[in-house]
Design a protein around this motif. Structure first.
Motif, PDB file in Angstrom:
ATOM      1  N   ASP A 136      28.841  58.269  43.162  1.00 55.60           N
ATOM      2  CA  ASP A 136      30.133  58.710  43.051  1.00 55.60           C
ATOM      3  C   ASP A 136      30.270  60.172  43.370  1.00 55.60           C
ATOM      4  OD1 ASP A 136      32.811  58.706  42.946  1.00 55.60           O
ATOM      5  OD2 ASP A 136      32.745  57.760  40.794  1.00 55.60           O
ATOM      6  N   ASP A 137      30.035  60.710  44.474  1.00 53.83           N
ATOM      7  CA  ASP A 137      29.776  62.026  44.665  1.00 53.83           C
ATOM      8  C   ASP A 137      31.006  62.918  44.601  1.00 53.83           C
ATOM      9  OD1 ASP A 137      27.198  60.956  45.405  1.00 53.83           O
ATOM     10  OD2 ASP A 137      27.370  61.272  47.308  1.00 53.83           O
ATOM     11  N   HIS A 138      31.017  64.018  44.054  1.00 56.21           N
ATOM     12  CA  HIS A 138      32.228  65.004  44.072  1.00 56.21           C
ATOM     13  C   HIS A 138      31.384  66.321  44.018  1.00 56.21           C
ATOM     14  CE1 HIS A 138      35.166  61.634  43.753  1.00 56.21           C
ATOM     15  NE2 HIS A 138      34.161  61.299  42.745  1.00 56.21           N
ATOM     16  N   LEU A 139      32.042  67.318  44.143  1.00 55.27           N
ATOM     17  CA  LEU A 139      31.689  68.873  43.840  1.00 55.27           C
ATOM     18  C   LEU A 139      32.028  68.945  42.547  1.00 55.27           C
ATOM     19  CD1 LEU A 139      33.238  70.534  46.716  1.00 55.27           C
ATOM     20  CD2 LEU A 139      30.768  70.123  46.301  1.00 55.27           C
ATOM     21  N   PHE A 140      31.049  69.330  41.585  1.00 56.37           N
ATOM     22  CA  PHE A 140      30.985  69.369  40.501  1.00 56.37           C
ATOM     23  C   PHE A 140      32.194  69.917  39.676  1.00 56.37           C
ATOM     24  CE2 PHE A 140      29.490  70.782  36.018  1.00 56.37           C
ATOM     25  CZ  PHE A 140      29.223  69.565  35.555  1.00 56.37           C
ATOM     26  N   ALA A 141      32.957  71.065  40.436  1.00 60.97           N
ATOM     27  CA  ALA A 141      33.955  71.498  39.559  1.00 60.97           C
ATOM     28  C   ALA A 141      35.142  70.323  39.580  1.00 60.97           C
ATOM     29  CB  ALA A 141      34.514  72.823  40.424  1.00 60.97           C
ATOM     30  N   MET A 142      34.987  69.542  40.663  1.00 58.51           N
ATOM     31  CA  MET A 142      36.220  68.513  40.958  1.00 58.51           C
ATOM     32  C   MET A 142      35.803  67.112  40.204  1.00 58.51           C
ATOM     33  SD  MET A 142      38.101  70.293  42.593  1.00 58.51           S
ATOM     34  CE  MET A 142      37.889  71.702  43.742  1.00 58.51           C
ATOM     35  N   SER A 155      33.377  59.609  36.965  1.00 63.99           N
ATOM     36  CA  SER A 155      32.410  59.501  37.873  1.00 63.99           C
ATOM     37  C   SER A 155      31.009  59.784  37.224  1.00 63.99           C
ATOM     38  CB  SER A 155      32.680  60.582  38.970  1.00 63.99           C
ATOM     39  OG  SER A 155      33.854  60.462  39.633  1.00 63.99           O
ATOM     40  N   TRP A 156      31.156  60.835  36.482  1.00 67.26           N
ATOM     41  CA  TRP A 156      29.837  61.203  35.542  1.00 67.26           C
ATOM     42  C   TRP A 156      29.522  59.910  34.716  1.00 67.26           C
ATOM     43  CZ3 TRP A 156      26.448  65.213  35.187  1.00 67.26           C
ATOM     44  CH2 TRP A 156      25.733  65.174  34.214  1.00 67.26           C
ATOM     45  N   GLU A 157      30.237  59.232  34.160  1.00 71.21           N
ATOM     46  CA  GLU A 157      29.989  58.227  33.228  1.00 71.21           C
ATOM     47  C   GLU A 157      29.499  57.091  33.914  1.00 71.21           C
ATOM     48  OE1 GLU A 157      32.448  59.199  29.124  1.00 71.21           O
ATOM     49  OE2 GLU A 157      33.107  57.838  30.504  1.00 71.21           O
ATOM     50  N   LYS A 158      30.097  56.707  35.181  1.00 72.46           N
ATOM     51  CA  LYS A 158      29.887  55.631  36.084  1.00 72.46           C
ATOM     52  C   LYS A 158      28.406  55.579  36.578  1.00 72.46           C
ATOM     53  CE  LYS A 158      30.796  53.536  40.435  1.00 72.46           C
ATOM     54  NZ  LYS A 158      31.758  53.885  41.697  1.00 72.46           N
ATOM     55  N   SER A 204      13.862  55.965  41.489  1.00 73.99           N
ATOM     56  CA  SER A 204      14.505  57.384  41.085  1.00 73.99           C
ATOM     57  C   SER A 204      15.206  57.840  42.529  1.00 73.99           C
ATOM     58  CB  SER A 204      13.385  58.343  40.783  1.00 73.99           C
ATOM     59  OG  SER A 204      14.028  59.529  40.503  1.00 73.99           O
ATOM     60  N   SER A 205      14.863  59.036  42.958  1.00 78.27           N
ATOM     61  CA  SER A 205      15.330  59.645  44.248  1.00 78.27           C
ATOM     62  C   SER A 205      14.813  61.115  44.531  1.00 78.27           C
ATOM     63  CB  SER A 205      16.880  59.597  44.330  1.00 78.27           C
ATOM     64  OG  SER A 205      17.138  60.398  45.298  1.00 78.27           O
ATOM     65  N   THR A 206      14.645  61.347  45.673  1.00 79.24           N
ATOM     66  CA  THR A 206      14.378  62.969  45.932  1.00 79.24           C
ATOM     67  C   THR A 206      15.492  63.667  45.391  1.00 79.24           C
ATOM     68  OG1 THR A 206      13.578  62.258  48.008  1.00 79.24           O
ATOM     69  CG2 THR A 206      13.849  64.575  47.643  1.00 79.24           C
ATOM     70  N   ALA A 207      16.716  63.076  45.157  1.00 80.62           N
ATOM     71  CA  ALA A 207      17.983  63.934  44.488  1.00 80.62           C
ATOM     72  C   ALA A 207      17.530  64.388  43.006  1.00 80.62           C
ATOM     73  CB  ALA A 207      18.974  63.290  44.488  1.00 80.62           C
ATOM     74  N   GLY A 208      16.716  63.525  42.261  1.00 83.70           N
ATOM     75  CA  GLY A 208      16.139  63.718  41.149  1.00 83.70           C
ATOM     76  C   GLY A 208      15.102  64.704  40.914  1.00 83.70           C
ATOM     77  N   ALA A 224      23.257  68.935  46.291  1.00 81.84           N
ATOM     78  CA  ALA A 224      24.581  69.659  46.196  1.00 81.84           C
ATOM     79  C   ALA A 224      25.961  68.430  46.337  1.00 81.84           C
ATOM     80  CB  ALA A 224      25.047  70.656  47.085  1.00 81.84           C
ATOM     81  N   GLY A 225      26.517  68.388  45.482  1.00 84.54           N
ATOM     82  CA  GLY A 225      27.804  67.150  45.410  1.00 84.54           C
ATOM     83  C   GLY A 225      27.202  65.938  44.867  1.00 84.54           C
TER      84      GLY A 225
END
Ligand code: NAP
Length: 256
Positions: free
Chosen positions: A108-114, A119-122, A154-158, A163-164
Motif C-alpha cells: 500500500d505504497d505512499h510517500l511517507f509524508a502522505m 496504510s502503515w497498519e495494513k 521477505s524482499s529486497t525492499a527490506g 522510496a515510496g
C-alpha cells in the motif's frame, strides 16, 4: 471468528507418511509457483488463500491433474483465530506439518509524508503480525514433532529500503530480523528458519510499476519469474539445506 477450511477430500487424499506443507497466499503469484514446485516433489500442499477462492481452486485442480496432492484452505493471516484453527485442522487431518512458507503479502505504497496510519497498519498486520499469528502455532507443533522448515518471503525492499514503500520496507526488514532471531531460538531442535528476498518478480504485485525505472537497476535486465523464487524455496525445504539456517537468500537478478 470461526475459520473457514475448504476440505477438498482431505481424508481420501491425505497420506500422513508424506511431507506436508502450508503455503500462504498460494492462490497466485510467487506463492502459487512455490506450491506447484513443492507438490511436484510429492509433498502434500495446503494452498492458502484469503479472498480469491476461484484462483485457489484452479491451483488445486492443476496440482491434482499432475497427480500431486493438495487442498485449499481459506484463512486471513491478520486474524489470529483463523490461523490457530487452520493449524489445528491440518494437524487433525495429517498429524504433522513439516513446511511453512509465509508468503502472503500486500503493498500500500505512499510517500511517507502522505502515508495514512491505515496504510502503515495494513502492511504491518499482513506481513509482520501475520507472521506472528501463524508461525507461533506452527512452531509449537514443529517443536512437538521435533523438526520442520520455515521459509519467510521477505524482499529486497527490506534489505535496501524502497522510496515510496516505508511501510513495506519496514515490514520486510522486520521479517528478516524475526527469521534470524527464531533461527537462533529453535535451531537446536531440527527446525530451520530462513528468508528468501526476491527483487522485482512478474506477478500481480508488480503490475503497473514503471518498468523502465525498474530495469535500470537490475543487472539481469529483466524481472524475475515466480518459478525462480520457488526453486530457492524448494531447496531450503529439502534435506540438502539441513545446515542452512537463519539466512536471507536474495533472488534479485543481481540488483543487490
Ligand atoms: P500477489 O500476486 O499479489 O499475491 C498475494 C497473495 O497473498 C494472494 O494469494 C493473496 O490471496 C494473499 N494474501 C494477501 N493478503 C492476505 C492475507 N491477509 N491472508 C492470507 N493471504 C493473503 O503477490 P506476489 O507478488 O506473489 O507476492 C508474494 C510475496 O512475495 C509477498 O509477501 C510479497 O511481499 C513478496 N515479494 C514480492 C515481490 C514481487 O516483485 N512480486 C518482490 C519481493 C517480495 P487472495 O488473492 O486470495 O486474497
Amino acid at each position: 471468528m470461526k475459520s473457514i477450511l475448504m476440505g477438498d477430500n482431505w481424508k481420501t487424499m491425505n497420506t500422513p507418511s508424506h511431507q506436508t506443507a502450508l503455503v500462504t497466499g498460494a492462490s497466485k503469484g510467487i506463492g502459487k509457483a512455490i506450491a506447484a514446485d513443492l507438490a511436484r516433489q510429492g509433498i502434500f500442499v495446503f494452498v492458502n488463500y484469503r479472498s480469491d477462492k476461484k484462483a485457489a481452486q484452479t491451483m488445486v485442480d492443476d496440482i491434482h491433474s499432475r497427480n500431486g496432492r493438495a487442498a485449499k484452505i481459506r484463512f486471513d493471516v491478520t486474524i489470529q483465530a483463523q490461523c490457530d484453527d487452520a493449524v489445528k485442522h491440518i494437524i487433525e487431518q495429517c498429524g504433522h506439518l513439516d513446511i511453512l512458507v509465509n508468503n502472503a503479502g500486500t503493498r500500500d505504497d505512499h510517500l511517507f509524508a502522505m502515508m495514512k496510519k491505515s496504510s502503515w497498519e495494513k502492511v504491518m498486520e499482513t506481513h509482520l503480525t501475520g507472521f506472528y499469528h501463524l508461525t507461533r502455532p506452527v512452531v509449537r507443533q514443529m517443536l512437538r514433532q521435533k523438526g520442520g522448515r520455515i521459509i519467510n518471503i521477505s524482499s529486497t525492499a527490506g534489505q535496501t529500503g524502497n522510496a515510496g514503500q516505508v511501510n513495506y520496507s519496514a515490514a520486510k526488514a522486520g521479517i528478516i530480523g524475526a527469521t534470524r532471531a527464531l533461527a537462533r531460538e529453535i535451531g537446536s531442535r531440527n527446525i530451520t528458519v530462513n528468508a528468501v528476498a526476491p527483487g522485482f518478480i512478474e506477478t500481480g504485485m508488480t503490475e503497473g510499476l514503471n518498468r523502465d525505472n525498474i530495469l535500470q537497476n537490475i543487472p539481469a535486465g529483466r524481472l524475475g519469474k515466480p518459478e525462480e523464487v520457488a526453486a530457492v524455496v524448494s531447496f531450503l525445504c529439502s534435506s540438502r539445506a539441513a545446515y542452512v539456517n537463519g539466512q536471507v537468500i536474495g533472488v534479485n537478478g543481481g540488483m543487490m
